[in-house]
Design an enzyme around this catalytic site. Sequence first.
Site, PDB file in Angstrom:
ATOM      1  N   LYS A   1      35.314  54.860-134.544  1.00 57.35           N
ATOM      2  CA  LYS A   1      33.918  54.936-134.130  1.00 57.35           C
ATOM      3  C   LYS A   1      33.468  56.376-133.857  1.00 57.35           C
ATOM      4  O   LYS A   1      32.321  56.718-134.093  1.00 57.35           O
ATOM      5  CB  LYS A   1      33.703  54.102-132.865  1.00 57.35           C
ATOM      6  CG  LYS A   1      33.792  52.594-133.072  1.00 57.35           C
ATOM      7  CD  LYS A   1      33.563  51.880-131.742  1.00 57.35           C
ATOM      8  CE  LYS A   1      34.136  50.493-131.718  1.00 57.35           C
ATOM      9  NZ  LYS A   1      33.260  49.454-132.199  1.00 57.35           N
TER      10      LYS A   1
ATOM     11  N   GLU B   1      25.765  48.480-138.154  1.00 57.28           N
ATOM     12  CA  GLU B   1      25.313  47.896-136.888  1.00 57.28           C
ATOM     13  C   GLU B   1      24.512  48.913-136.088  1.00 57.28           C
ATOM     14  O   GLU B   1      24.957  50.047-135.884  1.00 57.28           O
ATOM     15  CB  GLU B   1      26.518  47.441-136.054  1.00 57.28           C
ATOM     16  CG  GLU B   1      27.284  46.303-136.700  1.00 57.28           C
ATOM     17  CD  GLU B   1      28.350  45.694-135.783  1.00 57.28           C
ATOM     18  OE1 GLU B   1      28.696  44.531-135.992  1.00 57.28           O
ATOM     19  OE2 GLU B   1      28.820  46.389-134.852  1.00 57.28           O
TER      20      GLU B   1
ATOM     21  N   ARG C   1      33.335  45.567-144.520  1.00 64.17           N
ATOM     22  CA  ARG C   1      33.840  44.284-145.001  1.00 64.17           C
ATOM     23  C   ARG C   1      32.705  43.271-144.973  1.00 64.17           C
ATOM     24  O   ARG C   1      31.606  43.591-144.553  1.00 64.17           O
ATOM     25  CB  ARG C   1      34.946  43.797-144.071  1.00 64.17           C
ATOM     26  CG  ARG C   1      34.455  43.760-142.618  1.00 64.17           C
ATOM     27  CD  ARG C   1      35.386  43.054-141.685  1.00 64.17           C
ATOM     28  NE  ARG C   1      35.149  43.419-140.310  1.00 64.17           N
ATOM     29  CZ  ARG C   1      34.228  42.895-139.515  1.00 64.17           C
ATOM     30  NH1 ARG C   1      33.406  41.980-139.973  1.00 64.17           N
ATOM     31  NH2 ARG C   1      34.087  43.279-138.263  1.00 64.17           N
TER      32      ARG C   1
HETATM   33  P1  ADP Z   1      32.982  46.134-131.537  1.00 65.74           P
HETATM   34  O1  ADP Z   1      33.349  46.940-132.723  1.00 65.74           O
HETATM   35  O2  ADP Z   1      34.119  45.969-130.575  1.00 65.74           O
HETATM   36  O3  ADP Z   1      32.314  44.844-131.887  1.00 65.74           O
HETATM   37  P2  ADP Z   1      30.441  47.476-131.111  1.00 65.74           P
HETATM   38  O4  ADP Z   1      30.364  48.938-131.003  1.00 65.74           O
HETATM   39  O5  ADP Z   1      30.030  46.849-132.398  1.00 65.74           O
HETATM   40  O6  ADP Z   1      31.920  47.004-130.730  1.00 65.74           O
HETATM   41  O7  ADP Z   1      29.581  46.832-129.945  1.00 65.74           O
HETATM   42  C1  ADP Z   1      29.610  45.445-129.696  1.00 65.74           C
HETATM   43  C2  ADP Z   1      28.480  45.028-128.771  1.00 65.74           C
HETATM   44  O8  ADP Z   1      28.559  45.717-127.524  1.00 65.74           O
HETATM   45  C3  ADP Z   1      27.107  45.336-129.274  1.00 65.74           C
HETATM   46  O9  ADP Z   1      26.646  44.346-130.137  1.00 65.74           O
HETATM   47  C4  ADP Z   1      26.303  45.396-127.999  1.00 65.74           C
HETATM   48  O10 ADP Z   1      26.023  44.109-127.511  1.00 65.74           O
HETATM   49  C5  ADP Z   1      27.252  46.007-127.033  1.00 65.74           C
HETATM   50  N1  ADP Z   1      27.029  47.455-126.979  1.00 65.74           N
HETATM   51  C6  ADP Z   1      27.606  48.376-127.774  1.00 65.74           C
HETATM   52  N2  ADP Z   1      27.183  49.612-127.464  1.00 65.74           N
HETATM   53  C7  ADP Z   1      26.319  49.468-126.443  1.00 65.74           C
HETATM   54  C8  ADP Z   1      25.549  50.395-125.645  1.00 65.74           C
HETATM   55  N3  ADP Z   1      25.587  51.712-125.848  1.00 65.74           N
HETATM   56  N4  ADP Z   1      24.762  49.879-124.673  1.00 65.74           N
HETATM   57  C9  ADP Z   1      24.715  48.548-124.438  1.00 65.74           C
HETATM   58  N5  ADP Z   1      25.413  47.645-125.128  1.00 65.74           N
HETATM   59  C10 ADP Z   1      26.216  48.095-126.114  1.00 65.74           C
END
Ligand code: ADP
Length: 662
Positions: free
Chosen positions: A116, A275, A297
Amino acid sequence: MFSKILIANRGEIACRVIHTARRLGIRTVAVYSDADRDALHVALADEAVHIGPAAASESYLSKQKIIAAAQRTQAEAIHPGYGFLSENADFAEAVETAGLIFIGPSPASIRAMGLKDAAKALMERAGVPVVPGYHGDRQEPGFLAEQADGIGFPVLIKARAGGGGKGMRRVDRPEDFAASLEAAKREAKSAFGDDAVLIEKYLVKPRHIEIQVFGDSHGNAVHLFERDCSLQRRHQKVIEEAPAPGMTEEMRSAMGEAAVCAARAIDYCGAGTVEFIADVSGGLSPDRFFFMEMNTRLQVEHPVTEAIAGVDLVEWQLRVASGEPLPKSQDELTINGWAFEARIYAEDPSRGFLPATGTLSRLHFPEGEVRIDAGVREGDSITPHYDPLIAKLTVHAPDRAAALAKLTRGLEQTQVAGTTTNLDFLIRLSRQPDFAAGHPDTGLIDREVEALTSVQQPDDAALAIAAIVEAGGLARADVSDPWLSLGAWQLWGEPSRPVTLHFAGDQRSCRVTVRDHSSFGVAFDDRTIQVRLFANDGGARRVEIDGRQSRVDVFETPAGMTLFLDGQTHHFYRLDPLDGGEEAASGGDRVIAPMPGLVKIVRVREGDTVAKGQALIVMEAMKMELTLTAPRDGIVESLHVGEGDQTSESAVLLSLRPEDAA
Ligand code: ADP
């Protein structure tokens, strides 16, 4: 196009890929572990190869075994599905080195987005907006704490190798930062073998909106619009929809362009998802969405995009991987209607969504109106080895209200017995007013969790039917049809029988009286309910209770019976007086493993004084960390496990004695 492919996955996604391959005339090879010998994906494939023990690390995650299986069966390409090796660049590379085709992006693209922190830096350079935060290399706790202070609380700690919400911790106050950092790093280490984290500004009322992108090997890239995946618990998606409610054309094209820009920045080929997190404190706005990560993916929730765009994304993957250009250009893609997908899991929402296991003595989905992507059949087991997803239910309708109504109805008509599921939770969620009004956000489930997950006591109708079935007595043990068993009972000539029903945390006693051939009176303390049963006409069982007819289905389970009435599922248990279940349930003197798993941390020693609610043991089960707390104040009398021990479900891990009994 390929003539034979191997699917390096299991469950619903393996089945999903097989369906499209079959339609295109491509032969399929499944792989399976010891636990999956008789699994649905194995039965559906043309060929299947055993690749090792149940533990994924020795089967579905074994690169060599999977590549060897492809070579042995002369498959030309490997589809990784999602999860397992789908975003593993080394695997994609090994597949290519073996002279096979990886149905997915290049190893370089996977690597560019794999971590990330690096992905964020890359996107920043490509001009894609990213969430404010620290995504550099330094990892000293003190330094990260300073960064968090600089960003301003609340912050979110994320594993840079993260996925599925693991290794992620929200921190509201500076004094909690150190402990949360430690927990996030520990979870990241065990889930991904990499404990590096990044720190982000935590957006307080965000929506998760992602864009489906697709690239080919001829330099084309398009997006297939957005999905809103804001309904989440523990950062995992629960119900997804497309398009996103409230989305304007202006914002859609801004996000679509940013996503295609991200894909182009890494020469992306295949299906991917970019995302974004959108800050909706002031409504959706084209200048307040930020890149979170790119998943290289196919996503679990791809069916909602397929529904509104009218495409088969797996077919696109297969075409693009075999060298064909994208089937459609951006101009040829349009949105048609609205779609929702709900993920039906074996889990217990009332116990913190604890994953559940069991044998599916009943598994029935509504026919026609909905799309079902299932990885299991009736009679199959949900085991602790893998993700407890039972099926995904997808609906499509001309507009959001119609699609949502279809979702609720589809869920109500789904019947699962033999394990605990989140169906009732999903049904309540589909009716939640903010969501129904088109205002989902990632905090909605947490805020409403009480109303969405509280255990509902069975109503009079359910109690009365269960009592009549229970009163069927001896005949019930060998006749799975409760209606038939009643005949046997009548022959005994008894006018009435007492019955005690046990259900989640409570019980009720009553007396069942036969009135005539098919009608009964069920007397509780304060009232008597009149019930009339109708013959089983064409599968639909009908019952009339106090002048109102309903449809009902009853199924035996190892623990008791499951009853489906008016779209609701009710479980009744038969208690074994010797199993001590009462004590465990009342949280007496013992800490019991809620499920099979690994003891990671033991925070106390024998003789320690503990307070009610204090964290005693951290377990890892089904890839989740569970903290088990003291059921009451007391002294640790005996500790039955140590760190690193495997425990079975219901094992006693620790016993307490009262402080004054010392
Ligand atoms: P993973 O790869 O573990 O799924 P993500 O980075 O895609 O993690 O984030 C998953 C979820 O976490 C997001 O869909 C959102 O709901 C929450 N999230 C991620 N970043 C933030 C942020 N900066 N502030 C608030 N919620 C967040």
